[in-house]
Design an enzyme around this catalytic site. Structure first.
Site, PDB file in Angstrom:
ATOM      1  N   ASN A 104       0.821  -1.209   0.000  1.00  0.00           N
ATOM      2  CA  ASN A 104       0.000   0.000   0.000  1.00  0.00           C
ATOM      3  C   ASN A 104       0.853   1.257   0.000  1.00  0.00           C
ATOM      4  OD1 ASN A 104      -2.025  -1.829   0.177  1.00  0.00           O
ATOM      5  ND2 ASN A 104      -2.512  -1.448   2.315  1.00  0.00           N
ATOM      6  N   ASP A 106      -0.604   4.189   0.841  1.00  0.00           N
ATOM      7  CA  ASP A 106      -1.419   5.185   1.538  1.00  0.00           C
ATOM      8  C   ASP A 106      -0.818   5.711   2.836  1.00  0.00           C
ATOM      9  OD1 ASP A 106      -1.932   3.065   3.374  1.00  0.00           O
ATOM     10  OD2 ASP A 106      -3.821   2.545   2.398  1.00  0.00           O
ATOM     11  N   HIS A 121       5.765  -0.622  -2.854  1.00  0.00           N
ATOM     12  CA  HIS A 121       5.297   0.158  -4.009  1.00  0.00           C
ATOM     13  C   HIS A 121       5.393   1.658  -3.780  1.00  0.00           C
ATOM     14  CE1 HIS A 121       2.789  -3.581  -5.374  1.00  0.00           C
ATOM     15  NE2 HIS A 121       4.070  -3.703  -5.609  1.00  0.00           N
ATOM     16  N   CYS A 129      11.476  14.548  -7.925  1.00  0.00           N
ATOM     17  CA  CYS A 129      11.677  15.496  -9.013  1.00  0.00           C
ATOM     18  C   CYS A 129      12.133  14.711 -10.242  1.00  0.00           C
ATOM     19  CB  CYS A 129      12.727  16.536  -8.620  1.00  0.00           C
ATOM     20  SG  CYS A 129      13.223  17.587  -9.999  1.00  0.00           S
ATOM     21  N   CYS A 152      13.026  23.558  -8.482  1.00  0.00           N
ATOM     22  CA  CYS A 152      13.899  23.763  -9.647  1.00  0.00           C
ATOM     23  C   CYS A 152      13.086  24.040 -10.913  1.00  0.00           C
ATOM     24  CB  CYS A 152      14.824  22.554  -9.854  1.00  0.00           C
ATOM     25  SG  CYS A 152      13.986  21.135 -10.605  1.00  0.00           S
ATOM     26  N   GLY A 189      -5.344  -9.127   3.178  1.00  0.00           N
ATOM     27  CA  GLY A 189      -5.997  -8.209   2.237  1.00  0.00           C
ATOM     28  C   GLY A 189      -5.254  -7.957   0.948  1.00  0.00           C
ATOM     29  N   SER A 191      -4.805  -9.537  -3.147  1.00  0.00           N
ATOM     30  CA  SER A 191      -5.298 -10.513  -4.128  1.00  0.00           C
ATOM     31  C   SER A 191      -4.190 -11.490  -4.517  1.00  0.00           C
ATOM     32  CB  SER A 191      -5.834  -9.795  -5.364  1.00  0.00           C
ATOM     33  OG  SER A 191      -4.843  -8.951  -5.917  1.00  0.00           O
TER      34      SER A 191
HETATM   35  P1  OAD Z   1      -6.318  -5.811  -4.827  1.00  0.00           P
HETATM   36  O1  OAD Z   1      -7.368  -4.794  -5.054  1.00  0.00           O
HETATM   37  O2  OAD Z   1      -5.788  -6.546  -6.008  1.00  0.00           O
HETATM   38  O3  OAD Z   1      -6.830  -6.904  -3.794  1.00  0.00           O
HETATM   39  C1  OAD Z   1      -7.429  -6.555  -2.584  1.00  0.00           C
HETATM   40  C2  OAD Z   1      -7.690  -7.824  -1.813  1.00  0.00           C
HETATM   41  O4  OAD Z   1      -8.208  -7.455  -0.550  1.00  0.00           O
HETATM   42  C3  OAD Z   1      -8.696  -8.768  -2.455  1.00  0.00           C
HETATM   43  O5  OAD Z   1      -8.181 -10.095  -2.413  1.00  0.00           O
HETATM   44  C4  OAD Z   1      -9.943  -8.638  -1.574  1.00  0.00           C
HETATM   45  O6  OAD Z   1     -10.673  -9.843  -1.474  1.00  0.00           O
HETATM   46  C5  OAD Z   1      -9.333  -8.273  -0.262  1.00  0.00           C
HETATM   47  N1  OAD Z   1     -10.188  -7.457   0.629  1.00  0.00           N
HETATM   48  C6  OAD Z   1     -11.002  -6.432   0.289  1.00  0.00           C
HETATM   49  N2  OAD Z   1     -11.552  -5.888   1.379  1.00  0.00           N
HETATM   50  C7  OAD Z   1     -11.083  -6.577   2.438  1.00  0.00           C
HETATM   51  C8  OAD Z   1     -11.283  -6.511   3.850  1.00  0.00           C
HETATM   52  N3  OAD Z   1     -12.073  -5.594   4.413  1.00  0.00           N
HETATM   53  N4  OAD Z   1     -10.618  -7.397   4.632  1.00  0.00           N
HETATM   54  C9  OAD Z   1      -9.816  -8.338   4.089  1.00  0.00           C
HETATM   55  N5  OAD Z   1      -9.587  -8.457   2.771  1.00  0.00           N
HETATM   56  C10 OAD Z   1     -10.211  -7.592   1.956  1.00  0.00           C
HETATM   57  O7  OAD Z   1      -5.139  -5.071  -4.023  1.00  0.00           O
HETATM   58  P2  OAD Z   1      -3.613  -5.543  -3.831  1.00  0.00           P
HETATM   59  O8  OAD Z   1      -3.517  -7.005  -3.666  1.00  0.00           O
HETATM   60  O9  OAD Z   1      -3.057  -4.679  -2.775  1.00  0.00           O
HETATM   61  O10 OAD Z   1       0.089  -1.805  -7.327  1.00  0.00           O
HETATM   62  O11 OAD Z   1      -3.011  -5.112  -5.224  1.00  0.00           O
HETATM   63  C11 OAD Z   1      -1.644  -5.257  -5.439  1.00  0.00           C
HETATM   64  C12 OAD Z   1      -1.134  -4.097  -6.256  1.00  0.00           C
HETATM   65  O12 OAD Z   1      -1.918  -3.960  -7.452  1.00  0.00           O
HETATM   66  C13 OAD Z   1      -1.265  -2.727  -5.594  1.00  0.00           C
HETATM   67  O13 OAD Z   1      -0.215  -2.437  -4.702  1.00  0.00           O
HETATM   68  C14 OAD Z   1      -1.237  -1.797  -6.780  1.00  0.00           C
HETATM   69  C15 OAD Z   1      -2.195  -2.540  -7.673  1.00  0.00           C
HETATM   70  O14 OAD Z   1      -2.095  -2.265  -9.032  1.00  0.00           O
HETATM   71  C16 OAD Z   1       0.705  -0.662  -7.626  1.00  0.00           C
HETATM   72  O15 OAD Z   1       0.172   0.417  -7.472  1.00  0.00           O
HETATM   73  C17 OAD Z   1       2.087  -0.837  -8.170  1.00  0.00           C
END
Ligand code: OAD
Length: 248
Positions: A104, A106, A121, A129, A152, A189, A191
């Protein structure tokens, strides 16, 4: 939410010196009000990643890219860490050997109080810059000028990893090292489909760690997990921690 069924054997694993890693993804911030990427209202359901999160997109239209980041920064600014973040902070305080690895950008883990954080990430409260490569904190919300510029005069970009870019080498090396040496890894949390982050739990498992997954639904990581808890991270993590903590 139904009571989660926590196997008693989990209580026997932990001591204060257990080497623990937590890997998080967007799902950990969902209950704070931050959309995920691939969920029902996920960013990538409504926007095209290649128009917003690639170096090419930024070169083509920095204003559009910054408008999207400005919107996300505003949402996060108004969010608060949720009980999942708070539990992970308690875990860092408790275990002598603890490493948080997050995908994340954030900054909510740090806001919750975690200090040992690997940000694979990047972080959208930091900018770089494009001319000088200088990296600095930039917390202006909302932005006064879009796209914002460096002192700059050159453009600045969010200090995050975009599609097609390498992850920061030092952060990735530290994450792999933590994965290979931990005894327990919690995967919360995510995917589990974006590499190389998705390989971290598998690496930990292959190195002998116990893999505990917390997610709303099964993921590709579930196949390797020793324990999968289906539910909201903000509900499951405090319950898991309470269970573990009273038995340590
Ligand atoms: P995803 O949006 O791909 O997956 C979010 C996961 O969280 C899913 O498996 C959901 O089932 C799960 N989920 C949602 N709400 C939840 C909750 N309240 N409690 C538990 N699980 C929950 O997000 P990421 O896996 O973080 O990359 O995605 C990986 C990367 O893809 C990100 O860092 C970003 C994105 O493109 C960059 O920005 C480089």
């Amino acid at each position: 939410m139904p009571e989660i069924d926590i196997p008693e054997e989990l209580s026997k694993i932990f001591s204060k010196s257990t080497r623990v890693v937590v890997l998080t993804g967007a799902g950990v911030s969902a209950e704070s009000g931050m959309p995920t990427f691939r969920g029902e209202d996920g960013w990538w359901r409504n926007y095209r990643a290649e128009e917003l999160a690639t170096p090419q997109a930024f070169a083509r239209d920095p204003k559009l890219v910054w408008e999207w980041y400005d919107m996300r920064r505003k949402i996060i600014h108004d969010c608060k860490p949720n009980p999942a973040h708070e539990t992970i902070t308690k875990m860092e305080k408790y275990f002598d050997n603890f490493q948080l690895i997050t995908q994340n950008v954030d900054g909510l883990h740090r806001r919750a109080g975690n200090e040992s954080v690997i940000e694979l990430h990047g972080n959208l409260w930091r900018v770089r810059c494009v001319e000088e490569g200088k990296i600095f904190d930039f917390e202006e919300v909302p932005l006064k000028e879009i796209p914002p510029v460096c002192s700059c005069g050159a453009l600045i970009r969010p200090d995050v990893v975009w599609f097609g870019e390498m992850l920061p080498r030092d952060q990735l090396d530290a994450a792999f090292e933590a994965a290979q040496t931990c005894e327990v890894i919690f995967v919360v949390g995510t995917s589990g489909i974006v590499q190389p982050a998705a390989s971290i739990p598998i690496m930990a498992k292959q190195s002998g760690a116990l893999l505990i997954e917390v997610n709303l639904e099964p993921t590709p990581i579930s196949t390797f997990a020793d324990h999968s808890f289906l539910g909201k991270a903000g509900e499951v993590m405090p319950k898991l921690w309470k269970f573990i903590k009273v038995r340590i």
